[in-house]
Scaffold this active site. Structure first.
Site, mmCIF file in Angstrom:
data_model
loop_
_atom_site.group_PDB
_atom_site.id
_atom_site.type_symbol
_atom_site.label_atom_id
_atom_site.label_comp_id
_atom_site.label_asym_id
_atom_site.label_seq_id
_atom_site.Cartn_x
_atom_site.Cartn_y
_atom_site.Cartn_z
ATOM 1 N N ARG A 176 -11.054 -8.455 2.100
ATOM 2 C CA ARG A 176 -10.172 -7.761 3.040
ATOM 3 C C ARG A 176 -10.346 -6.251 2.888
ATOM 4 N NH1 ARG A 176 -4.155 -9.825 2.793
ATOM 5 N NH2 ARG A 176 -4.060 -8.629 4.729
ATOM 6 N N CYS A 235 -0.643 -3.172 -0.645
ATOM 7 C CA CYS A 235 -1.328 -4.438 -0.369
ATOM 8 C C CYS A 235 -1.374 -4.606 1.143
ATOM 9 C CB CYS A 235 -0.605 -5.580 -1.062
ATOM 10 S SG CYS A 235 1.155 -5.677 -0.656
#
Length: 277
Positions: A176, A235
């Site tokens: 990611r 995050c």
């Protein structure tokens, strides 16, 4: 008090503990009913530890609830400033467990711990699970401060990512971060200047945090010459980042801040995006 508690310590505790099951994902309450630690109260990440955003571009996918609402939640759970709270989830604290811990710490509550290894650690230790819901006697809303401590906003995060004396840590999985694919948010990639330290690096093969000295060495190596007070952790939506903030405190490192909006906010604001495919 250590931010982590082992299942053996929890089972042998003599003083009263308020136990909280803080899960996330689909069918959380049903999963709680299917099996939880006896005496644990249910808290839902999406409904209790976050609010549904009107626009994730402003606050991300899991904005913090108002302090008034959080104070009421704590009162409903029977939590006072003197309470010893232990929280767990079923994802090695990566979801609701660490988030609830961080939120309590952010309003000044010291006696809160996370069960190391989460629900699975209890199962592995042979602890019988309960299928009966538990509710504590409610108390007055918790006396919260004027704001959550230890947070930074999108502007502060962007500035820090371009400052050699500061550091922004992205704890999402490497694929990611590198922008190889993005299963949740609209854009793949990362904040330019942020470094990747996936939260899974905190854990051993059993889903427990690594030993203190190993964690401390890893974090200090990542920080280099940057003071911990100048470190920002994020995050996807400000939840899993708390897992790393917990790990840092466990390792004796205090001062890093949480960027709550995280990638879910940054990626929706037409800001620079870095990728490495």
């Amino acid at each position: 008090m250590s931010p982590l508690i082992e299942i053996e310590e929890l089972r042998s505790a003599k003083s009263p503990i308020i136990l909280v099951d803080a899960r996330a994902g689909a069918d959380t309450y049903q999963r709680y009913l299917n099996g939880h630690l006896e005496g644990a109260q249910f808290v839902d990440l999406d409904k209790d530890l976050a609010v549904k955003p009107e626009d994730p571009a402003y606050g991300g996918r899991h904005p913090l609830p108002s302090l008034e609402d959080f104070a009421k939640l704590l009162g409903r759970l029977g939590i006072t400033p003197e309470s010893h709270v232990v929280v767990y989830d079923d994802k090695a604290a990566a979801f609701g467990g660490a988030r609830f811990w961080w939120m309590l710490r952010a309003v000044g509550h010291d006696e809160v711990q996370v069960l190391n290894g989460g629900l699975q650690a209890a199962i592995n230790a042979g602890v019988p699970l309960s299928t009966e819901p538990f509710t504590a006697n409610p108390v007055q809303p918790y006396p919260v401060p004027a704001q959550y401590n230890g947070t930074v906003d999108i502007e502060q995060t962007g500035a820090a990512a371009n400052d050699d004396q500061k550091m922004v840590i992205d704890v999402r999985e490497a694929f990611r971060y590198f922008g190889q694919s993005e299963p949740i948010d609209l854009v793949a990639g990362h904040i330019p200047g942020a470094v990747n330290l996936p939260y899974t690096f905190n854990l051993d093969a059993n889903g427990k945090y690594l030993p203190v000295e190993e964690l401390k060495k890893s974090y200090e190596k990542a920080f280099g010459d940057v003071n911990p007070d100048e470190v920002i952790v994020h995050c996807g939506s400000g939840v899993t980042a708390c897992h790393t903030l917990l790990g840092m405190e466990y390792a004796g490192i205090k001062g890093p801040k949480l960027y709550v909006g995280s990638w879910s906010e940054w990626s929706r604001r037409d800001l620079p995006v870095a990728t490495e495919k």
